[in-house]
Design a protein around this motif. Structure first.
Motif, PDB file in Angstrom:
ATOM      1  N   LEU A  14      59.454  63.085  58.136  1.00  0.00           N
ATOM      2  CA  LEU A  14      59.205  62.590  56.777  1.00  0.00           C
ATOM      3  C   LEU A  14      58.992  63.737  55.801  1.00  0.00           C
ATOM      4  CD1 LEU A  14      56.915  59.578  57.660  1.00  0.00           C
ATOM      5  CD2 LEU A  14      59.175  59.450  56.597  1.00  0.00           C
ATOM      6  N   GLN A  15      58.205  64.724  56.191  1.00  0.00           N
ATOM      7  CA  GLN A  15      57.910  65.843  55.301  1.00  0.00           C
ATOM      8  C   GLN A  15      59.142  66.679  54.995  1.00  0.00           C
ATOM      9  OE1 GLN A  15      54.655  67.726  57.339  1.00  0.00           O
ATOM     10  NE2 GLN A  15      53.170  66.258  56.557  1.00  0.00           N
ATOM     11  N   GLU A  16      60.079  66.729  55.929  1.00  0.00           N
ATOM     12  CA  GLU A  16      61.294  67.515  55.710  1.00  0.00           C
ATOM     13  C   GLU A  16      62.378  66.751  54.955  1.00  0.00           C
ATOM     14  OE1 GLU A  16      62.586  69.032  59.467  1.00  0.00           O
ATOM     15  OE2 GLU A  16      60.787  70.252  59.722  1.00  0.00           O
ATOM     16  N   ASN A  17      62.286  65.426  54.894  1.00  0.00           N
ATOM     17  CA  ASN A  17      63.369  64.635  54.313  1.00  0.00           C
ATOM     18  C   ASN A  17      63.006  63.836  53.071  1.00  0.00           C
ATOM     19  OD1 ASN A  17      65.733  64.969  56.225  1.00  0.00           O
ATOM     20  ND2 ASN A  17      64.072  64.484  57.640  1.00  0.00           N
ATOM     21  N   VAL A  18      61.727  63.783  52.734  1.00  0.00           N
ATOM     22  CA  VAL A  18      61.301  63.050  51.539  1.00  0.00           C
ATOM     23  C   VAL A  18      60.618  64.046  50.604  1.00  0.00           C
ATOM     24  CG1 VAL A  18      59.874  61.162  50.666  1.00  0.00           C
ATOM     25  CG2 VAL A  18      60.974  60.949  52.896  1.00  0.00           C
ATOM     26  N   PRO A  19      60.998  64.084  49.331  1.00  0.00           N
ATOM     27  CA  PRO A  19      60.349  65.006  48.395  1.00  0.00           C
ATOM     28  C   PRO A  19      58.829  64.812  48.392  1.00  0.00           C
ATOM     29  CG  PRO A  19      62.260  63.972  47.374  1.00  0.00           C
ATOM     30  CD  PRO A  19      62.034  63.273  48.681  1.00  0.00           C
ATOM     31  N   ALA A  20      58.105  65.932  48.400  1.00  0.00           N
ATOM     32  CA  ALA A  20      56.637  65.897  48.510  1.00  0.00           C
ATOM     33  C   ALA A  20      55.988  65.038  47.430  1.00  0.00           C
ATOM     34  CB  ALA A  20      56.084  67.321  48.454  1.00  0.00           C
ATOM     35  N   GLN A  21      56.525  65.073  46.205  1.00  0.00           N
ATOM     36  CA  GLN A  21      55.929  64.309  45.115  1.00  0.00           C
ATOM     37  C   GLN A  21      56.155  62.808  45.273  1.00  0.00           C
ATOM     38  OE1 GLN A  21      58.438  66.428  44.835  1.00  0.00           O
ATOM     39  NE2 GLN A  21      60.056  65.567  43.550  1.00  0.00           N
ATOM     40  N   GLN A  22      57.033  62.409  46.180  1.00  0.00           N
ATOM     41  CA  GLN A  22      57.316  60.993  46.392  1.00  0.00           C
ATOM     42  C   GLN A  22      56.781  60.470  47.723  1.00  0.00           C
ATOM     43  OE1 GLN A  22      61.601  61.664  45.504  1.00  0.00           O
ATOM     44  NE2 GLN A  22      61.365  59.778  44.310  1.00  0.00           N
ATOM     45  N   LEU A  23      56.115  61.329  48.498  1.00  0.00           N
ATOM     46  CA  LEU A  23      55.636  60.945  49.822  1.00  0.00           C
ATOM     47  C   LEU A  23      54.114  60.848  49.835  1.00  0.00           C
ATOM     48  CD1 LEU A  23      56.193  60.416  52.841  1.00  0.00           C
ATOM     49  CD2 LEU A  23      56.058  62.894  53.193  1.00  0.00           C
ATOM     50  N   ASN A  24      53.621  59.692  50.249  1.00  0.00           N
ATOM     51  CA  ASN A  24      52.191  59.470  50.440  1.00  0.00           C
ATOM     52  C   ASN A  24      52.003  59.151  51.918  1.00  0.00           C
ATOM     53  OD1 ASN A  24      49.509  58.801  50.406  1.00  0.00           O
ATOM     54  ND2 ASN A  24      49.734  57.039  49.060  1.00  0.00           N
ATOM     55  N   LEU A  25      51.670  60.171  52.710  1.00  0.00           N
ATOM     56  CA  LEU A  25      51.598  60.057  54.162  1.00  0.00           C
ATOM     57  C   LEU A  25      50.142  60.045  54.604  1.00  0.00           C
ATOM     58  CD1 LEU A  25      53.067  60.088  56.898  1.00  0.00           C
ATOM     59  CD2 LEU A  25      53.194  62.575  56.711  1.00  0.00           C
ATOM     60  N   GLN A  26      49.729  58.961  55.249  1.00  0.00           N
ATOM     61  CA  GLN A  26      48.354  58.807  55.728  1.00  0.00           C
ATOM     62  C   GLN A  26      48.369  58.551  57.232  1.00  0.00           C
ATOM     63  OE1 GLN A  26      45.753  59.247  53.624  1.00  0.00           O
ATOM     64  NE2 GLN A  26      47.265  59.608  52.008  1.00  0.00           N
ATOM     65  N   HIS A  27      47.256  58.928  57.886  1.00  0.00           N
ATOM     66  CA  HIS A  27      47.150  58.762  59.335  1.00  0.00           C
ATOM     67  C   HIS A  27      45.908  57.966  59.697  1.00  0.00           C
ATOM     68  CE1 HIS A  27      49.374  62.517  58.657  1.00  0.00           C
ATOM     69  NE2 HIS A  27      50.109  62.068  59.647  1.00  0.00           N
ATOM     70  N   LEU A  28      46.035  57.186  60.737  1.00  0.00           N
ATOM     71  CA  LEU A  28      44.893  56.511  61.345  1.00  0.00           C
ATOM     72  C   LEU A  28      44.990  56.793  62.837  1.00  0.00           C
ATOM     73  CD1 LEU A  28      42.438  54.634  61.264  1.00  0.00           C
ATOM     74  CD2 LEU A  28      44.013  52.707  61.443  1.00  0.00           C
ATOM     75  N   THR A  29      44.099  57.651  63.325  1.00  0.00           N
ATOM     76  CA  THR A  29      44.074  57.986  64.743  1.00  0.00           C
ATOM     77  C   THR A  29      42.904  57.269  65.383  1.00  0.00           C
ATOM     78  OG1 THR A  29      45.035  60.151  64.298  1.00  0.00           O
ATOM     79  CG2 THR A  29      43.951  59.872  66.421  1.00  0.00           C
ATOM     80  N   ILE A  30      43.207  56.483  66.384  1.00  0.00           N
ATOM     81  CA  ILE A  30      42.174  55.743  67.105  1.00  0.00           C
ATOM     82  C   ILE A  30      41.824  56.558  68.340  1.00  0.00           C
ATOM     83  CG2 ILE A  30      41.641  53.588  68.302  1.00  0.00           C
ATOM     84  CD1 ILE A  30      43.895  52.325  66.502  1.00  0.00           C
ATOM     85  N   GLU A  31      40.590  57.056  68.364  1.00  0.00           N
ATOM     86  CA  GLU A  31      40.188  57.928  69.462  1.00  0.00           C
ATOM     87  C   GLU A  31      39.080  57.328  70.323  1.00  0.00           C
ATOM     88  OE1 GLU A  31      39.222  61.436  67.278  1.00  0.00           O
ATOM     89  OE2 GLU A  31      41.264  62.206  67.429  1.00  0.00           O
ATOM     90  N   ASN A  32      38.445  56.292  69.849  1.00  0.00           N
ATOM     91  CA  ASN A  32      37.296  55.772  70.578  1.00  0.00           C
ATOM     92  C   ASN A  32      37.496  54.348  71.092  1.00  0.00           C
ATOM     93  OD1 ASN A  32      37.200  54.355  68.230  1.00  0.00           O
ATOM     94  ND2 ASN A  32      35.295  55.239  67.487  1.00  0.00           N
ATOM     95  N   GLY A  33      38.691  53.829  71.001  1.00  0.00           N
ATOM     96  CA  GLY A  33      38.960  52.494  71.512  1.00  0.00           C
ATOM     97  C   GLY A  33      38.534  51.364  70.599  1.00  0.00           C
ATOM     98  N   PHE A  34      38.117  51.686  69.368  1.00  0.00           N
ATOM     99  CA  PHE A  34      37.631  50.650  68.468  1.00  0.00           C
ATOM    100  C   PHE A  34      38.632  50.324  67.361  1.00  0.00           C
ATOM    101  CE2 PHE A  34      33.670  52.424  70.209  1.00  0.00           C
ATOM    102  CZ  PHE A  34      33.181  51.275  70.795  1.00  0.00           C
ATOM    103  N   GLY A  35      39.891  50.545  67.613  1.00  0.00           N
ATOM    104  CA  GLY A  35      40.900  50.159  66.640  1.00  0.00           C
ATOM    105  C   GLY A  35      41.004  48.647  66.582  1.00  0.00           C
ATOM    106  N   SER A  36      41.216  48.143  65.395  1.00  0.00           N
ATOM    107  CA  SER A  36      41.328  46.700  65.234  1.00  0.00           C
ATOM    108  C   SER A  36      42.363  46.404  64.158  1.00  0.00           C
ATOM    109  CB  SER A  36      39.975  46.104  64.827  1.00  0.00           C
ATOM    110  OG  SER A  36      39.632  46.535  63.528  1.00  0.00           O
ATOM    111  N   PRO A  37      42.894  45.185  64.153  1.00  0.00           N
ATOM    112  CA  PRO A  37      43.812  44.812  63.067  1.00  0.00           C
ATOM    113  C   PRO A  37      43.154  44.977  61.692  1.00  0.00           C
ATOM    114  CG  PRO A  37      43.933  43.208  64.827  1.00  0.00           C
ATOM    115  CD  PRO A  37      42.783  44.128  65.159  1.00  0.00           C
ATOM    116  N   GLU A  38      41.866  44.702  61.617  1.00  0.00           N
ATOM    117  CA  GLU A  38      41.160  44.823  60.333  1.00  0.00           C
ATOM    118  C   GLU A  38      41.142  46.267  59.844  1.00  0.00           C
ATOM    119  OE1 GLU A  38      39.799  43.216  63.032  1.00  0.00           O
ATOM    120  OE2 GLU A  38      40.202  41.184  62.303  1.00  0.00           O
TER     121      GLU A  38
END
Length: 106
Positions: A62-86
């Motif tokens: 994504l970073q190499e193919n989408v212009p930086a000013q048009q890319l809003n890239l966010q991460h959600l890393t689940i590390e403790n087993g408490f990920g939920s749909p909410e």
């Protein structure tokens, strides 16, 4: 189909979709939420590096193919087993998506 083959196929499909179809036009934005469950609870075991490589691969693509000013890239890393749909929906709602924007969930 084992997880390694499935992972490679999904990465390839996302790459093609992003490059061919999701490239924002001028003034449009691509909002992306990348979710990775890296918790012991998921029991990935020996496949955990594949999850981590998928996450890295999608970020780089994504970073190499989408212009930086048009890319809003966010991460959600689940590390403790408490990920939920909410928790995922909460992160998706944080994006300020316009009518011409694209929202991608990976």
């Amino acid at each position: 189909m084992n997880i390694v083959k499935r992972s490679a196929l999904s990465f390839f499909a996302i790459t093609i979709a992003c490059v061919a179809f999701a490239m924002p036009a001028n003034g449009q934005a691509l909002h992306v939420l990348v979710v990775a469950d890296q918790s012991e609870w998921a029991q990935w075991g020996e496949h955990l590096p594949n999850i981590q490589m998928d996450t890295l691969g999608i970020n780089l693509m994504l970073q190499e193919n989408v212009p930086a000013q048009q890319l809003n890239l966010q991460h959600l890393t689940i590390e403790n087993g408490f990920g939920s749909p909410e928790s995922i929906l909460r992160e998706l709602k944080r994006f300020s998506v316009g009518p011409q924007d694209t929202l991608m969930f990976y």
